[in-house]
Scaffold this motif. Structure first.
Motif, PDB file in Angstrom:
ATOM      1  N   ARG A 141       0.823  -1.218   0.000  1.00 53.81           N
ATOM      2  CA  ARG A 141       0.000   0.000   0.000  1.00 53.81           C
ATOM      3  C   ARG A 141       0.853   1.262   0.000  1.00 53.81           C
ATOM      4  NH1 ARG A 141      -5.255   0.230   3.346  1.00 53.81           N
ATOM      5  NH2 ARG A 141      -4.024  -0.759   4.972  1.00 53.81           N
ATOM      6  N   THR A 142       0.473   2.235  -0.836  1.00 57.01           N
ATOM      7  CA  THR A 142       1.184   3.524  -0.865  1.00 57.01           C
ATOM      8  C   THR A 142       0.261   4.705  -0.517  1.00 57.01           C
ATOM      9  OG1 THR A 142       0.795   3.786  -3.250  1.00 57.01           O
ATOM     10  CG2 THR A 142       2.868   2.749  -2.583  1.00 57.01           C
ATOM     11  N   SER A 143      -0.938   4.417   0.009  1.00 57.37           N
ATOM     12  CA  SER A 143      -1.829   5.523   0.379  1.00 57.37           C
ATOM     13  C   SER A 143      -1.653   5.849   1.861  1.00 57.37           C
ATOM     14  CB  SER A 143      -3.281   5.175   0.048  1.00 57.37           C
ATOM     15  OG  SER A 143      -3.670   3.923   0.585  1.00 57.37           O
ATOM     16  N   PHE A 144      -2.522   5.330   2.698  1.00 55.23           N
ATOM     17  CA  PHE A 144      -2.471   5.585   4.146  1.00 55.23           C
ATOM     18  C   PHE A 144      -3.502   4.679   4.786  1.00 55.23           C
ATOM     19  CE2 PHE A 144      -6.381   8.184   5.110  1.00 55.23           C
ATOM     20  CZ  PHE A 144      -6.887   8.258   3.826  1.00 55.23           C
ATOM     21  N   THR A 145      -3.636   4.760   6.119  1.00 53.95           N
ATOM     22  CA  THR A 145      -4.748   4.052   6.757  1.00 53.95           C
ATOM     23  C   THR A 145      -5.502   5.045   7.645  1.00 53.95           C
ATOM     24  OG1 THR A 145      -3.824   3.305   8.879  1.00 53.95           O
ATOM     25  CG2 THR A 145      -3.267   1.991   6.910  1.00 53.95           C
ATOM     26  N   LEU A 146      -6.774   4.797   7.805  1.00 50.60           N
ATOM     27  CA  LEU A 146      -7.585   5.702   8.642  1.00 50.60           C
ATOM     28  C   LEU A 146      -7.158   5.690  10.103  1.00 50.60           C
ATOM     29  CD1 LEU A 146      -9.656   7.725   7.718  1.00 50.60           C
ATOM     30  CD2 LEU A 146      -9.301   5.946   6.032  1.00 50.60           C
ATOM     31  N   PRO A 147      -6.811   4.506  10.695  1.00 49.63           N
ATOM     32  CA  PRO A 147      -6.297   4.543  12.072  1.00 49.63           C
ATOM     33  C   PRO A 147      -5.055   5.431  12.192  1.00 49.63           C
ATOM     34  CG  PRO A 147      -6.924   2.309  11.496  1.00 49.63           C
ATOM     35  CD  PRO A 147      -7.048   3.122  10.233  1.00 49.63           C
ATOM     36  N   GLN A 148      -4.161   5.341  11.196  1.00 46.27           N
ATOM     37  CA  GLN A 148      -2.916   6.117  11.192  1.00 46.27           C
ATOM     38  C   GLN A 148      -3.189   7.618  11.359  1.00 46.27           C
ATOM     39  OE1 GLN A 148      -0.910   5.803   7.325  1.00 46.27           O
ATOM     40  NE2 GLN A 148       0.919   5.061   8.368  1.00 46.27           N
ATOM     41  N   VAL A 149      -4.169   8.141  10.649  1.00 50.13           N
ATOM     42  CA  VAL A 149      -4.394   9.586  10.703  1.00 50.13           C
ATOM     43  C   VAL A 149      -5.385  10.014  11.798  1.00 50.13           C
ATOM     44  CG1 VAL A 149      -3.720   9.952   8.298  1.00 50.13           C
ATOM     45  CG2 VAL A 149      -6.137   9.589   8.826  1.00 50.13           C
ATOM     46  N   SER A 150      -6.307   9.109  12.174  1.00 49.50           N
ATOM     47  CA  SER A 150      -7.356   9.509  13.142  1.00 49.50           C
ATOM     48  C   SER A 150      -6.810   9.690  14.552  1.00 49.50           C
ATOM     49  CB  SER A 150      -8.467   8.460  13.179  1.00 49.50           C
ATOM     50  OG  SER A 150      -9.016   8.295  11.907  1.00 49.50           O
ATOM     51  N   VAL A 151      -5.863   8.836  14.921  1.00 45.50           N
ATOM     52  CA  VAL A 151      -5.300   8.864  16.267  1.00 45.50           C
ATOM     53  C   VAL A 151      -4.642  10.223  16.567  1.00 45.50           C
ATOM     54  CG1 VAL A 151      -3.339   7.875  17.514  1.00 45.50           C
ATOM     55  CG2 VAL A 151      -5.092   6.372  16.559  1.00 45.50           C
ATOM     56  N   ALA A 152      -3.980  10.792  15.567  1.00 47.20           N
ATOM     57  CA  ALA A 152      -3.277  12.068  15.766  1.00 47.20           C
ATOM     58  C   ALA A 152      -4.262  13.178  16.165  1.00 47.20           C
ATOM     59  CB  ALA A 152      -2.536  12.465  14.491  1.00 47.20           C
ATOM     60  N   LEU A 153      -5.434  13.153  15.567  1.00 44.34           N
ATOM     61  CA  LEU A 153      -6.421  14.187  15.861  1.00 44.34           C
ATOM     62  C   LEU A 153      -7.022  13.988  17.257  1.00 44.34           C
ATOM     63  CD1 LEU A 153      -7.461  16.624  14.299  1.00 44.34           C
ATOM     64  CD2 LEU A 153      -9.360  15.214  13.474  1.00 44.34           C
ATOM     65  N   ALA A 154      -7.152  12.735  17.659  1.00 44.37           N
ATOM     66  CA  ALA A 154      -7.692  12.429  18.994  1.00 44.37           C
ATOM     67  C   ALA A 154      -6.689  12.784  20.096  1.00 44.37           C
ATOM     68  CB  ALA A 154      -8.072  10.954  19.080  1.00 44.37           C
ATOM     69  N   ASP A 155      -5.406  12.897  19.725  1.00 44.83           N
ATOM     70  CA  ASP A 155      -4.403  13.390  20.682  1.00 44.83           C
ATOM     71  C   ASP A 155      -4.431  14.917  20.742  1.00 44.83           C
ATOM     72  OD1 ASP A 155      -3.417  10.961  21.556  1.00 44.83           O
ATOM     73  OD2 ASP A 155      -1.875  10.839  19.998  1.00 44.83           O
ATOM     74  N   TRP A 156      -4.668  15.529  19.600  1.00 42.19           N
ATOM     75  CA  TRP A 156      -4.652  17.000  19.523  1.00 42.19           C
ATOM     76  C   TRP A 156      -5.881  17.607  20.222  1.00 42.19           C
ATOM     77  CZ3 TRP A 156      -8.178  20.349  17.247  1.00 42.19           C
ATOM     78  CH2 TRP A 156      -7.762  21.690  17.166  1.00 42.19           C
ATOM     79  N   ALA A 157      -7.059  17.017  19.998  1.00 40.88           N
ATOM     80  CA  ALA A 157      -8.325  17.642  20.417  1.00 40.88           C
ATOM     81  C   ALA A 157      -8.399  17.999  21.911  1.00 40.88           C
ATOM     82  CB  ALA A 157      -9.503  16.759  19.996  1.00 40.88           C
ATOM     83  N   PRO A 158      -8.170  17.043  22.820  1.00 35.12           N
ATOM     84  CA  PRO A 158      -8.346  17.385  24.239  1.00 35.12           C
ATOM     85  C   PRO A 158      -7.348  18.436  24.736  1.00 35.12           C
ATOM     86  CG  PRO A 158      -7.886  15.024  23.957  1.00 35.12           C
ATOM     87  CD  PRO A 158      -7.784  15.649  22.622  1.00 35.12           C
ATOM     88  N   LYS A 159      -6.218  18.545  24.052  1.00 36.32           N
ATOM     89  CA  LYS A 159      -5.241  19.579  24.448  1.00 36.32           C
ATOM     90  C   LYS A 159      -5.669  20.953  23.936  1.00 36.32           C
ATOM     91  CE  LYS A 159      -1.415  16.478  23.605  1.00 36.32           C
ATOM     92  NZ  LYS A 159      -0.628  16.303  22.387  1.00 36.32           N
ATOM     93  N   ASN A 160      -6.723  20.965  23.126  1.00 37.85           N
ATOM     94  CA  ASN A 160      -7.165  22.224  22.524  1.00 37.85           C
ATOM     95  C   ASN A 160      -8.635  22.513  22.822  1.00 37.85           C
ATOM     96  OD1 ASN A 160      -4.823  23.386  20.688  1.00 37.85           O
ATOM     97  ND2 ASN A 160      -4.706  21.152  20.672  1.00 37.85           N
ATOM     98  N   GLY A 161      -9.006  22.178  24.052  1.00 35.98           N
ATOM     99  CA  GLY A 161     -10.322  22.578  24.558  1.00 35.98           C
ATOM    100  C   GLY A 161     -11.482  21.722  24.074  1.00 35.98           C
ATOM    101  N   ILE A 162     -11.200  20.615  23.407  1.00 33.23           N
ATOM    102  CA  ILE A 162     -12.287  19.767  22.894  1.00 33.23           C
ATOM    103  C   ILE A 162     -12.384  18.508  23.767  1.00 33.23           C
ATOM    104  CG2 ILE A 162     -13.045  18.368  20.930  1.00 33.23           C
ATOM    105  CD1 ILE A 162     -11.623  20.470  19.128  1.00 33.23           C
ATOM    106  N   LYS A 163     -13.488  18.425  24.508  1.00 32.33           N
ATOM    107  CA  LYS A 163     -13.649  17.275  25.417  1.00 32.33           C
ATOM    108  C   LYS A 163     -14.760  16.337  24.939  1.00 32.33           C
ATOM    109  CE  LYS A 163     -10.837  18.635  28.878  1.00 32.33           C
ATOM    110  NZ  LYS A 163      -9.549  18.792  28.208  1.00 32.33           N
ATOM    111  N   THR A 164     -15.848  16.915  24.399  1.00 25.57           N
ATOM    112  CA  THR A 164     -16.948  16.080  23.917  1.00 25.57           C
ATOM    113  C   THR A 164     -17.020  16.164  22.388  1.00 25.57           C
ATOM    114  OG1 THR A 164     -18.495  17.917  24.202  1.00 25.57           O
ATOM    115  CG2 THR A 164     -18.346  16.332  26.011  1.00 25.57           C
ATOM    116  N   VAL A 165     -17.186  15.009  21.769  1.00 25.80           N
ATOM    117  CA  VAL A 165     -17.171  14.939  20.306  1.00 25.80           C
ATOM    118  C   VAL A 165     -18.276  14.007  19.819  1.00 25.80           C
ATOM    119  CG1 VAL A 165     -15.780  14.300  18.279  1.00 25.80           C
ATOM    120  CG2 VAL A 165     -14.645  15.267  20.284  1.00 25.80           C
TER     121      VAL A 165
END
Ligand code: PHB
Length: 390
Positions: A141-165
């Motif tokens: 595979r030369t594209s990406f995976t959804l787990p690969q990119v989704s986890v990064a956003l779930a780390d960013w969100a709570p540090k930036n005032g986002i608690k409920t999604v």
């Protein structure tokens, strides 16, 4: 009777597939069967990948290890039964040396058994459900995976005032991966997913789902929809006034797709996404790539699908050099472990999983020279597919 006839057809097909490979060796052409959605809902994916593949060939020539490269492009209209039939014909009749493309997960999964039976390396340039590489030992595979990119956003969100999604995803492989990996990581980080909505892949109407989100009033809405559907989500998110209700939109970069972003309007400004490629990635190599792609395609901006196609071609070309023109298993082996600089940054084909290891970027939609771009503001380097740790 019916059952027997079906069985006989399947057995014949399997025999044809198994005997397809050895015939390849004597030929002096090297054929790449590129199966893409060129029409229908995923047509932009086909257009982007075909353009990138042709750009790679224009830049690198059509002669590799003494073989003349021949590209055969087929339109599967994103229907997996069609993908499978086309792949079968390409292997048995055209005797292709590589199968490539695959705009959506069901198309890739439908083709996997054909790759296995015929021992034909299959380069997945678009589809991004984690499990795809496990469907055949011949898939790279030369594209990406959804787990690969989704986890990064779930780390960013709570540090930036986002608690409920509230999560909103297309109801099939990549969407379910995005929903699960985002939720697990957000919960681990102390956040909470208050509702998980799934919309149909075909002809989705986002309106009733967005109304539910409005009523729920989370800090943010997290979205995954496949390339081509992002503009509709953005439009309805703004029309329903979710932004004015104080709900932030966060997403995988599939939503702020470079193919559509510039037409989304200023309402898209400030949307934070995580992904592996932005046309605004500030490297010299990417600047050259974007310029050449745009010049060859009437000003079209390459998106993450294009980069998957471009890098996929590089993996094929370099493997063919290493295998000294051999196909089948030798070609597959030479695809594994490749490490190189892509327009997206450094990438690596993990020899064990045959999946891509790459940087994941956090980006914010900003205006640059009057145009909307995903501007990278943070990076997580060398991310493996978290789906492979299970
Ligand atoms: C997929 O079907 O795997 C897929 C399609 C488009 C995307 C991401 C994943 O943008």
């Amino acid at each position: 009777m019916m059952k027997r006839r079906l069985f006989t057809t399947a057995a014949l097909a399997a025999t044809a597939l198994a005997s397809a490979a050895p015939a390849l060796a004597q030929d002096n052409t090297f054929k790449i069967g590129l199966i893409l959605p060129m029409t229908g809902q995923q047509a932009t994916t086909g257009r982007q990948i075909e353009a990138a593949v042709r750009l790679y060939m224009a830049q690198n020539g059509d002669s590799v290890a003494g073989k003349k490269i021949q590209l055969i492009v087929k339109d599967d209209t994103s229907l997996p039964d069609t993908t499978r039939r086309l792949a079968q014909e390409l292997v048995v009749n055209d005797k292709v040396n590589v199968l490539a493309g695959f705009g959506i997960t069901p198309s890739a999964l439908a083709t996997a058994p054909i790759a296995t039976q015929s021992k034909t390396p299959m380069v997945v340039m678009a589809a991004a459900t984690s499990s795809i590489t496990q469907a055949s030992p011949y898939i790279v595979r030369t594209s990406f995976t959804l787990p690969q990119v989704s986890v990064a956003l779930a780390d960013w969100a709570p540090k930036n005032g986002i608690k409920t999604v509230v999560t909103l995803v297309s109801d099939y492989g990549p969407g379910i991966d995005a929903e699960k990996y985002f939720k697990d990581r957000l919960t681990f980080n102390g956040g909470q997913v208050t509702d998980a909505l799934r919309v149909p892949l075909r002809n989705p109407d986002f309106a009733p789902f967005l109304q539910k989100v409005r009523d729920n009033k989370p800090d943010a809405l997290f979205v995954f929809v496949p390339s081509g559907a992002g503009a509709a989500v953005m439009k309805q998110f703004l029309e329903r006034g979710l932004d004015k209700a104080g709900i932030r939109l966060i997403a995988t970069g599939d939503v702020t797709d470079d193919d559509q972003l510039n037409d989304m309007g200023d309402g898209a400004l400030g949307v934070v996404t995580s992904h592996h490629y932005s046309a605004a990635h500030p490297s010299a190599l990417n600047k050259r790539f974007v310029e050449a792609f745009s010049k060859a395609n009437k000003g079209l901006r390459p998106n993450f699908m294009a980069v998957g196609g471009y890098d996929g071609m590089r993996v094929i070309y370099e493997a063919l050099k290493t295998s000294k023109g051999q196909s089948g298993d030798a070609l597959l082996e030479a695809m594994k472990g490749q490490l190189f600089e892509s327009p997206r940054g450094k990438i690596f084909i993990d020899a064990q999983t045959r999946d891509i290891v790459q940087s994941v970027y956090l980006r914010k939609v900003e205006k640059k020279d009057g145009q909307l771009y995903n501007v990278e503001f943070d990076v997580i380097k060398d991310v493996k597919d978290p789906g492979k740790n299970k």
